[in-house]
Design an enzyme around this catalytic site. Structure first.
Site, PDB file in Angstrom:
ATOM      1  CE  LYS A 150      -2.109  -1.287   5.772  1.00  0.00           C
ATOM      2  NZ  LYS A 150      -3.213  -1.009   6.648  1.00  0.00           N
TER       3      LYS A 150
ATOM      4  CB  CYS B 293     -14.532  -2.682  13.889  1.00  0.00           C
ATOM      5  SG  CYS B 293     -13.489  -2.915  12.237  1.00  0.00           S
TER       6      CYS B 293
ATOM      7  CB  CYS C 140     -10.879   4.711  12.055  1.00  0.00           C
ATOM      8  SG  CYS C 140     -12.648   3.462  13.233  1.00  0.00           S
TER       9      CYS C 140
ATOM     10  NE  ARG D   9      -3.640  -2.523   0.395  1.00  0.00           N
ATOM     11  CZ  ARG D   9      -4.724  -2.348   1.432  1.00  0.00           C
ATOM     12  NH1 ARG D   9      -5.112  -1.125   2.362  1.00  0.00           N
ATOM     13  NH2 ARG D   9      -5.514  -2.738   1.398  1.00  0.00           N
TER      14      ARG D   9
ATOM     15  CB  CYS E 127      -8.775   2.123  10.301  1.00  0.00           C
ATOM     16  SG  CYS E 127      -9.508   0.002   9.023  1.00  0.00           S
TER      17      CYS E 127
ATOM     18  CB  CYS F 177     -16.163   1.936   7.824  1.00  0.00           C
ATOM     19  SG  CYS F 177     -15.198   0.173   7.598  1.00  0.00           S
TER      20      CYS F 177
ATOM     21  CE  LYS G 140      -5.892  -4.826   4.537  1.00  0.00           C
ATOM     22  NZ  LYS G 140      -6.572  -3.384   5.689  1.00  0.00           N
TER      23      LYS G 140
HETATM   24 FE1  SRM Z   1      -8.320   0.021   7.345  1.00  0.00          FE
HETATM   25  C1  SRM Z   1     -10.384  -1.880   6.588  1.00  0.00           C
HETATM   26  C2  SRM Z   1     -10.304   2.830   6.511  1.00  0.00           C
HETATM   27  C3  SRM Z   1      -5.538   2.852   7.459  1.00  0.00           C
HETATM   28  C4  SRM Z   1      -6.328  -2.114   9.370  1.00  0.00           C
HETATM   29  N1  SRM Z   1      -9.931   0.033   6.063  1.00  0.00           N
HETATM   30  C5  SRM Z   1     -10.522  -0.945   5.969  1.00  0.00           C
HETATM   31  C6  SRM Z   1     -11.906  -0.590   4.786  1.00  0.00           C
HETATM   32  C7  SRM Z   1     -11.811  -0.057   3.692  1.00  0.00           C
HETATM   33  C8  SRM Z   1     -13.076  -0.985   5.422  1.00  0.00           C
HETATM   34  C9  SRM Z   1     -13.318  -1.880   4.403  1.00  0.00           C
HETATM   35  O1  SRM Z   1     -12.488  -3.406   4.176  1.00  0.00           O
HETATM   36  O2  SRM Z   1     -14.480  -2.370   3.864  1.00  0.00           O
HETATM   37  C10 SRM Z   1     -11.667   0.595   6.039  1.00  0.00           C
HETATM   38  C11 SRM Z   1     -12.435   2.511   4.593  1.00  0.00           C
HETATM   39  C12 SRM Z   1     -13.853   3.318   5.700  1.00  0.00           C
HETATM   40  C13 SRM Z   1     -13.746   4.631   4.453  1.00  0.00           C
HETATM   41  O3  SRM Z   1     -14.690   4.292   4.775  1.00  0.00           O
HETATM   42  O4  SRM Z   1     -12.737   4.903   4.228  1.00  0.00           O
HETATM   43  C14 SRM Z   1     -10.520   1.285   5.601  1.00  0.00           C
HETATM   44  N2  SRM Z   1      -7.504   2.349   6.957  1.00  0.00           N
HETATM   45  C15 SRM Z   1      -8.888   3.046   6.621  1.00  0.00           C
HETATM   46  C16 SRM Z   1      -8.526   4.527   6.742  1.00  0.00           C
HETATM   47  C17 SRM Z   1      -8.748   5.209   5.387  1.00  0.00           C
HETATM   48  C18 SRM Z   1      -8.865   4.718   8.176  1.00  0.00           C
HETATM   49  C19 SRM Z   1      -8.681   6.258   8.449  1.00  0.00           C
HETATM   50  O5  SRM Z   1      -9.092   6.782   9.156  1.00  0.00           O
HETATM   51  O6  SRM Z   1      -7.885   6.718   8.209  1.00  0.00           O
HETATM   52  C20 SRM Z   1      -6.810   4.428   6.885  1.00  0.00           C
HETATM   53  C21 SRM Z   1      -6.343   4.768   5.096  1.00  0.00           C
HETATM   54  C22 SRM Z   1      -5.627   4.089   4.726  1.00  0.00           C
HETATM   55  C23 SRM Z   1      -4.098   4.144   3.762  1.00  0.00           C
HETATM   56  O7  SRM Z   1      -4.705   5.631   3.110  1.00  0.00           O
HETATM   57  O8  SRM Z   1      -4.063   3.419   3.014  1.00  0.00           O
HETATM   58  C24 SRM Z   1      -6.643   2.658   6.947  1.00  0.00           C
HETATM   59  N3  SRM Z   1      -6.160  -0.132   8.841  1.00  0.00           N
HETATM   60  C25 SRM Z   1      -5.359   1.203   8.616  1.00  0.00           C
HETATM   61  C26 SRM Z   1      -4.270   0.605   9.407  1.00  0.00           C
HETATM   62  C27 SRM Z   1      -3.337   1.805  10.110  1.00  0.00           C
HETATM   63  C28 SRM Z   1      -1.968   2.226   8.556  1.00  0.00           C
HETATM   64  O9  SRM Z   1      -2.041   0.834   8.172  1.00  0.00           O
HETATM   65  O10 SRM Z   1      -0.862   2.287   9.250  1.00  0.00           O
HETATM   66  C29 SRM Z   1      -4.536  -0.365   9.767  1.00  0.00           C
HETATM   67  C30 SRM Z   1      -3.722  -1.353  11.213  1.00  0.00           C
HETATM   68  C31 SRM Z   1      -2.540  -1.418  10.360  1.00  0.00           C
HETATM   69  C32 SRM Z   1      -2.858  -2.888   9.734  1.00  0.00           C
HETATM   70  O11 SRM Z   1      -2.934  -2.971   8.899  1.00  0.00           O
HETATM   71  O12 SRM Z   1      -2.143  -3.978  10.112  1.00  0.00           O
HETATM   72  C33 SRM Z   1      -5.856  -0.583   8.988  1.00  0.00           C
HETATM   73  N4  SRM Z   1      -8.357  -1.597   7.708  1.00  0.00           N
HETATM   74  C34 SRM Z   1      -7.792  -2.421   8.276  1.00  0.00           C
HETATM   75  C35 SRM Z   1      -7.816  -3.653   8.263  1.00  0.00           C
HETATM   76  C36 SRM Z   1      -7.578  -5.026   9.487  1.00  0.00           C
HETATM   77  C37 SRM Z   1      -6.790  -5.493   8.633  1.00  0.00           C
HETATM   78  C38 SRM Z   1      -5.811  -6.869   9.543  1.00  0.00           C
HETATM   79  O13 SRM Z   1      -4.511  -7.409   9.206  1.00  0.00           O
HETATM   80  O14 SRM Z   1      -6.715  -7.318  10.018  1.00  0.00           O
HETATM   81  C39 SRM Z   1      -8.698  -4.126   7.524  1.00  0.00           C
HETATM   82  C40 SRM Z   1      -9.814  -5.174   7.022  1.00  0.00           C
HETATM   83  C41 SRM Z   1      -9.802  -5.680   6.264  1.00  0.00           C
HETATM   84  O15 SRM Z   1      -8.466  -6.141   5.759  1.00  0.00           O
HETATM   85  O16 SRM Z   1     -10.181  -7.065   5.957  1.00  0.00           O
HETATM   86  C42 SRM Z   1      -9.426  -2.727   7.345  1.00  0.00           C
HETATM   87 FE1  SF4 Z   2     -14.244   0.743   9.537  1.00  0.00          FE
HETATM   88 FE2  SF4 Z   2     -13.326  -0.479  11.421  1.00  0.00          FE
HETATM   89 FE3  SF4 Z   2     -11.198   0.300  10.005  1.00  0.00          FE
HETATM   90 FE4  SF4 Z   2     -12.864   2.058  11.440  1.00  0.00          FE
HETATM   91  S1  SF4 Z   2     -10.967   0.444  12.394  1.00  0.00           S
HETATM   92  S2  SF4 Z   2     -12.326   2.240   9.632  1.00  0.00           S
HETATM   93  S3  SF4 Z   2     -15.026   0.939  11.595  1.00  0.00           S
HETATM   94  S4  SF4 Z   2     -12.428  -1.237   9.376  1.00  0.00           S
END
Ligand code: SRM
Ligand code: SF4
Length: 569
Positions: free
Chosen positions: A209, A471, A426, A143, A475, A432, A207
């Site tokens: 990172k 959740c 988040c 990413r 994120c 979401c 994914k």
């Molecule tokens: Fe995230 C999924 C938003 C950073 C772990 N994340 C999602 C989704 C796309 C929901 C979905 O799959 O349907 C969310 C979209 C929400 C929306 O309506 O915009 C979402 N993630 C975000 C953002 C926008 C949060 C924010 O408030 O800024 C961040 C966008 C990052 C980017 O620009 O690429 C975001 N997500 C993160 C981070 C933090 C990081 O990367 O430093 C994490 C935790 C670190 C990690 O990956 O371990 C993170 N997002 C997840 C996960 C759980 C992954 C896992 O290992 O289980 C999901 C769900 C999934 O992948 O199944 C997820």
């Molecule tokens: Fe959506 Fe959960 Fe990520 Fe918040 S932490 S943006 S509720 S997937």
């Protein structure tokens, strides 16, 4: 024992002809605002998520209408560095094709929400015209690559940022699908002959990172990354990088086989070896990661299963080098720098607070208009931070007063409490699909309660790091916060405490499934004790660990064990 079946997403990738699927047909279908089921997985690799407005779900169901389908579009911004022209382009795209706001993410990227299917192509074309793109912003690939934002030691920051950009480019998918579908690029005649040199046709199991940190700033939360490069700076220059692997945040409520994990230090590499090391880590994960269970597919589990020694040997063999012993580093803080700073080359930088990264106009705080004006006058570079904030950077002495005046005029330099500045939330509801509770929309009110509590205990300026997610996917990296709320159900959260300001230790699960009043009651007691018993300069997280308010939790497995104890109690 027979090999477990690959997950459904593996089948979709396999049949997709390198990420093409039937996206073109889906886009052309006027009968629905959605794309076909398999394509919902494939569009992620193109930086797009299908969503629906969850606030409208019930009403639409009652009216027998399909959900209010819309799309979130995420653009990669390597190192978070964006020119004024690019800022203006995104401002424009947000108004014309999305919901009129810009969202700065926890990975230094832009998100646009509320994009309708018919607007996807023009929006993505406009993003590409700005010389940014959405390829690989989501999906089972590397990413957006992050980098620390504060360029105080200018030469070191330039080197670190260049590495972030190089890593981002090196790890991009090679498929022509993106250009074909979104930019009307020439069609590849025989997709069977096309190759993905690093990923192969199945891409990664999950994914991936990457971030680059420049100590003492840990603003990119390096311990949460699959792969981290920590710049070793000597006499102002980068002499190499400590390589960190296997960090991650995502967990699933009720599944104790999932846990957050702090990255391990793999070794030290010289600057010229960084890309080879990154590629070796990625291909090791490609070949050893779990492709049957997506909840066990991140690099953190691959390393737990292989063991760090075997993982290191594999990476060294693939990269054709030996990693050296890691160098000593220490981080100060995983928060963003706010206010004005001047670097060693005389450029000025100002860190701005953007609540949960949502750039909009709200009363006297008019970020959308103010930042557009600053961009239009070309007064600064725009650095998106990993904590959803913004740094206006590289401001020359003669333009500093003008920036200062504009920040005042648009309400962007209004004072904000330390706890609010450090907070992350988040996106959560209503966009979401995975949110179980409110986060971004709840944060302002929750933080007001916290400010009241802190004031009551004479802790008004305490810079406590609070993170809220809707959740357990993590994120906003809650499991590294001093206090974290993780959504369990509407109005109900799990409460965690015990992360530390440098971002190096996991939080500890403290309460399961409680309401706001319970959360505030617990924190009231903890703040009272902290105010009375802390040692000078002791952070809230360190205090909770020292006095054993929480049990010792340092590994992912210990975290899961504590969750098990809490839920059984
Ligand atoms: Fe995230 C999924 C938003 C950073 C772990 N994340 C999602 C989704 C796309 C929901 C979905 O799959 O349907 C969310 C979209 C929400 C929306 O309506 O915009 C979402 N993630 C975000 C953002 C926008 C949060 C924010 O408030 O800024 C961040 C966008 C990052 C980017 O620009 O690429 C975001 N997500 C993160 C981070 C933090 C990081 O990367 O430093 C994490 C935790 C670190 C990690 O990956 O371990 C993170 N997002 C997840 C996960 C759980 C992954 C896992 O290992 O289980 C999901 C769900 C999934 O992948 O199944 C997820
Ligand atoms: Fe959506 Fe959960 Fe990520 Fe918040 S932490 S943006 S509720 S997937």
């Amino acid at each position: 024992m027979s090999k477990p079946e690959p997950s459904a997403v593996e089948r979709i990738k396999d049949q997709s002809r390198l990420l093409r699927g039937t996206i073109v047909e889906s886009l052309a279908d006027p009968l629905t605002g959605a794309v076909r089921d398999d394509d919902t997985q494939l569009i992620k690799f193109h930086g797009i998520y299908q969503q629906d407005d969850r606030d409208l779900r019930q009403e639409r169901r009652e009216q027998k209408l399909e959900p209010a389908f819309q799309f979130m579009v995420r653009a990669r911004v390597p190192g978070g560095l964006c020119t004024p022209a690019q800022w203006l382009a995104f401002d424009d795209i947000a108004r014309v094709h999305a919901n009129g706001t810009l969202r700065l993410t926890t990975r230094q990227a832009f998100q646009l929400h509320g994009v309708l299917k018919r607007n996807l192509k023009p929006a993505i074309a406009a993003i590409n015209r700005s010389l940014l793109d959405t390829l690989a912003a989501c999906g089972d690939v590397n990413r957006n690559v992050m980098c620390s934002v504060l360029p105080l030691q200018r030469a070191a920051y330039v080197t670190a940022n260049a590495l972030a950009v190089a890593l981002s480019t090196h790890l991009l998918p090679h498929t022509g699908a993106y250009h074909e579908i979104w930019l009307d690029g020439e069609k590849v005649v025989d997709t069977a002959q096309e190759v993905e040199p690093i990923y192969g046709r199945l891409y990664l199991p999950r994914k991936f990172k990457v971030a680059v940190a420049v100590p003492p700033d840990n603003d990119v939360d390096i311990y949460s990354q699959d792969l981290g490069f920590v710049a070793i700076v000597e006499h102002g220059a980068v002499t190499g990088y400590n390589v960190l692997v296997g960090g991650g945040m995502g967990t699933t409520h009720g599944d104790l086989a999932t846990y957050p994990r702090v990255a391990d230090v793999l070794g030290f590499c010289t600057p010229d070896a960084a890309l080879a090391v990154a590629e070796a880590v990625v291909t090791t994960q490609r070949d050893h990661g779990d492709r049957s269970n997506r909840k066990h597919a991140r690099l953190k589990y691959t390393i737990e299963d292989l063991g760090l020694e075997r993982f290191r040997a594999e990476v060294e063999q693939r990269a054709g080098l030996r990693l050296e012993p890691p160098r000593a580093v220490s981080f100060r803080d995983n928060a963003d720098p706010f206010g004005w700073r001047t670097d060693d080359a005389g450029f000025h930088h100002v860190g701005l607070y953007i609540p949960s990264g949502r750039v909009t106009d709200d009363g006297r705080w008019r970020a959308l208009s103010g930042l557009r004006e600053i961009a239009a006058r070309g007064l600064a570079q725009f650095r998106l931070t990993a904590n959803q904030n913004l740094m206006l950077s590289d401001i020359t002495q003669d333009r500093r007063a003008e920036v200062h005046a504009l920040l005042e005029e648009y309400g962007l330099s209004a004072p904000v409490s330390a706890v609010r500045q450090r907070a992350l939330a988040c996106v959560g509801l209503p966009t979401c699909a995975l949110a179980m509770a409110e986060s971004e929309r709840y944060a302002p009110d929750f933080l007001t309660h916290i400010e009241t509590l802190l004031a009551r205990h004479g802790l008004g300026d305490a810079p406590i790091g609070i993170r809220i997610t809707g959740c357990p996917n993590g994120c906003a990296r809650p499991f590294l916060a001093e206090i974290a709320l993780v959504g369990k159900a509407p109005g109900r959260y799990n409460l965690y405490v015990g992360g530390v300001p440098d971002g190096s230790r996991l939080t500890v699960p403290l309460r399961d499934n409680i309401t706001e009043s319970d959360i505030l009651e617990v924190l009231d007691v903890l703040f009272a004790r902290y105010a009375a018993e802390r040692t000078p300069a002791e952070s809230f997280g360190a205090y909770t660990r020292r006095v054993a308010i929480v049990p010792a939790v340092d590994t992912g497995r210990e975290f899961a064990a504590q969750v098990g104890r809490l839920t059984a109690a």
